[in-house]
Design a protein around this motif. Structure first.
Motif, PDB file in Angstrom:
ATOM      1  N   UNK A   1       0.799  -1.228   0.000  1.00 26.09           N
ATOM      2  CA  UNK A   1       0.000   0.000   0.000  1.00 26.09           C
ATOM      3  C   UNK A   1       0.826   1.269   0.000  1.00 26.09           C
ATOM      4  N   UNK A   2       0.266   2.300  -0.603  1.00 27.77           N
ATOM      5  CA  UNK A   2       0.774   3.649  -0.402  1.00 27.77           C
ATOM      6  C   UNK A   2       0.214   4.154   0.924  1.00 27.77           C
ATOM      7  N   UNK A   3       0.706   5.266   1.394  1.00 28.90           N
ATOM      8  CA  UNK A   3       0.249   5.812   2.668  1.00 28.90           C
ATOM      9  C   UNK A   3      -1.247   6.106   2.614  1.00 28.90           C
ATOM     10  N   UNK A   4      -1.985   5.612   3.597  1.00 29.66           N
ATOM     11  CA  UNK A   4      -3.418   5.859   3.663  1.00 29.66           C
ATOM     12  C   UNK A   4      -4.264   4.794   3.005  1.00 29.66           C
ATOM     13  N   UNK A   5      -3.637   3.811   2.371  1.00 30.80           N
ATOM     14  CA  UNK A   5      -4.376   2.731   1.712  1.00 30.80           C
ATOM     15  C   UNK A   5      -4.006   1.400   2.365  1.00 30.80           C
TER      16      UNK A   5
ATOM     17  N   UNK B   1     -14.250  -6.038 -10.293  1.00 31.30           N
ATOM     18  CA  UNK B   1     -12.901  -6.408  -9.828  1.00 31.30           C
ATOM     19  C   UNK B   1     -12.664  -5.925  -8.411  1.00 31.30           C
ATOM     20  N   UNK B   2     -13.201  -4.750  -8.088  1.00 30.67           N
ATOM     21  CA  UNK B   2     -13.021  -4.213  -6.742  1.00 30.67           C
ATOM     22  C   UNK B   2     -13.675  -5.109  -5.701  1.00 30.67           C
ATOM     23  N   UNK B   3     -14.859  -5.637  -6.026  1.00 27.83           N
ATOM     24  CA  UNK B   3     -15.521  -6.540  -5.082  1.00 27.83           C
ATOM     25  C   UNK B   3     -14.699  -7.817  -4.910  1.00 27.83           C
ATOM     26  N   UNK B   4     -14.235  -8.363  -6.028  1.00 30.18           N
ATOM     27  CA  UNK B   4     -13.428  -9.582  -5.954  1.00 30.18           C
ATOM     28  C   UNK B   4     -12.121  -9.323  -5.221  1.00 30.18           C
ATOM     29  N   UNK B   5     -11.504  -8.190  -5.501  1.00 29.87           N
ATOM     30  CA  UNK B   5     -10.235  -7.851  -4.845  1.00 29.87           C
ATOM     31  C   UNK B   5     -10.415  -7.737  -3.336  1.00 29.87           C
ATOM     32  N   UNK B   6     -11.544  -7.181  -2.926  1.00 29.64           N
ATOM     33  CA  UNK B   6     -11.789  -7.021  -1.497  1.00 29.64           C
ATOM     34  C   UNK B   6     -11.875  -8.379  -0.809  1.00 29.64           C
TER      35      UNK B   6
ATOM     36  N   UNK C   1      -9.329  -0.301   1.819  1.00 33.63           N
ATOM     37  CA  UNK C   1      -9.096   0.893   1.009  1.00 33.63           C
ATOM     38  C   UNK C   1      -8.057   0.575  -0.064  1.00 33.63           C
ATOM     39  N   UNK C   2      -8.484   0.630  -1.317  1.00 28.56           N
ATOM     40  CA  UNK C   2      -7.604   0.357  -2.449  1.00 28.56           C
ATOM     41  C   UNK C   2      -7.187   1.650  -3.137  1.00 28.56           C
ATOM     42  N   UNK C   3      -5.927   1.681  -3.561  1.00 29.89           N
ATOM     43  CA  UNK C   3      -5.485   2.746  -4.456  1.00 29.89           C
ATOM     44  C   UNK C   3      -5.548   2.199  -5.884  1.00 29.89           C
ATOM     45  N   UNK C   4      -6.390   2.805  -6.719  1.00 29.85           N
ATOM     46  CA  UNK C   4      -6.565   2.368  -8.105  1.00 29.85           C
ATOM     47  C   UNK C   4      -6.215   3.508  -9.048  1.00 29.85           C
ATOM     48  N   UNK C   5      -6.269   3.229 -10.339  1.00 27.41           N
ATOM     49  CA  UNK C   5      -6.028   4.276 -11.322  1.00 27.41           C
ATOM     50  C   UNK C   5      -7.055   5.377 -11.280  1.00 27.41           C
ATOM     51  N   UNK C   6      -8.224   5.087 -10.694  1.00 27.26           N
ATOM     52  CA  UNK C   6      -9.283   6.086 -10.557  1.00 27.26           C
ATOM     53  C   UNK C   6      -9.288   6.718  -9.169  1.00 27.26           C
ATOM     54  N   UNK C   7      -8.263   6.426  -8.381  1.00 27.58           N
ATOM     55  CA  UNK C   7      -8.188   6.988  -7.040  1.00 27.58           C
ATOM     56  C   UNK C   7      -8.621   5.994  -5.981  1.00 27.58           C
TER      57      UNK C   7
END
Length: 285
Positions: A66-70, A90-95, A111-117
């Motif tokens: 993770x980056x800071x905060x994720x 994908x977000x549901x599966x990733x979780x 909390x995921x960091x993605x290309x969309x934030x």
């Protein structure tokens, strides 16, 4: 006995939208293996998603430190090796993958960091996941695009983490004959260079729609698309002045919830483990 690569690839399904996951954090074998293979991540994604030599998935996701905060970062690839900013299924599966397979401790909210934030997912139990999606907004309504046969087609251009052209159709069965239109519109010159996904939806009854998305990177209809479900629901909700829309896609049902004071909707649906896979070394040469 054939030797296998020292990584486990997990296949998951979110409403029929399928993904392959690897644990790419620093404590795993992934980074060492990545350098040994001598292939780019895009090339690896195409191999993993391949229908013959791979897992026949719509996407490939590397979960990273993770980056800071994720809690986790992710690096997402479509089946053709292209990248995508966001994918709701994908977000549901990733979780669920992170919570049950690789998390150091039990997590209810991730909390995921993605290309969309930032994307936040909540584990609801029984394989159901609630995802706080990126901001959903209408970019242009209507947008009129001219086909190669000089036919004018009207869509609503929205962004739900990735761009979607949304068109309401009379009956969902009509989408079968609209695939060629979707393929052409996905690459329309007005939308270059990135293009857009194309989502068709039909209203069964107020608050319930059926939708299908022609996805960039897959270059076909998929069984489900989370950002497409949100895109269709957004257009339907604005038309009907509703805050909750049920979206039936070919692979399953999702719920989309909108809020008057928050442009980031909630997407609720399933996430299912399909199985684990290990590559033989001879298959990746």
């Amino acid at each position: 006995m054939k030797s296998t690569l020292p990584i486990k690839i997990t296949k998951m399904s979110g409403a029929g939208n399928t993904f392959a996951f690897v644990d790419g954090r620093g404590v795993t074998e992934w980074k060492k293996l990545e350098s040994q293979l001598g292939k780019s991540r895009s090339e690896i994604a195409k191999l993993v998603c391949d229908k013959v030599l791979g897992l026949a998935t719509d996407g490939f996701i590397i979960i990273e430190d993770p980056s800071e905060g994720f809690d986790f970062n992710w690096d997402f690839y479509n089946s053709d090796g292209s990248t995508a900013e966001m994918c709701g299924n994908a977000a549901r599966c990733a979780a669920r993958y992170c919570a049950e397979q690789i998390a150091d401790s039990e997590l209810a909210n991730i909390r995921f960091k993605t290309g969309a934030g930032l994307v936040v997912a909540q584990i609801l139990g029984n394989g159901r996941i609630r995802v706080k999606m990126p901001e959903a907004r209408v970019l242009q309504n209507p947008i009129e695009l001219v086909t190669k046969n000089s036919v004018k087609e009207k869509f609503v251009l929205v962004n739900t983490g990735v761009p979607h052209l949304v068109q309401k159709i009379h009956a969902f069965v009509d989408s079968v004959n609209l695939k060629d239109l979707a393929r052409e519109m996905r690459n329309h010159e007005i939308l270059k260079p990135a293009g857009a996904n194309v989502t068709f939806y039909a209203e069964d009854e107020t608050g319930k729609i059926k939708a299908v998305t022609f996805e960039r990177g897959v270059e076909d209809y998929t069984l489900a698309c989370g950002t497409g479900a949100v895109a269709a629901a957004l257009v339907s909700s604005l038309e009907n002045k509703l805050n909750e829309i049920e979206v039936q896609m070919p692979g399953g049902v999702m719920e989309v919830h909108f809020f008057d004071n928050d442009a980031r909707p909630l997407l609720v649906g399933d996430a299912v483990f399909v199985g684990d896979f290990q590559y033989s070394q001879e298959a990746v040469k």
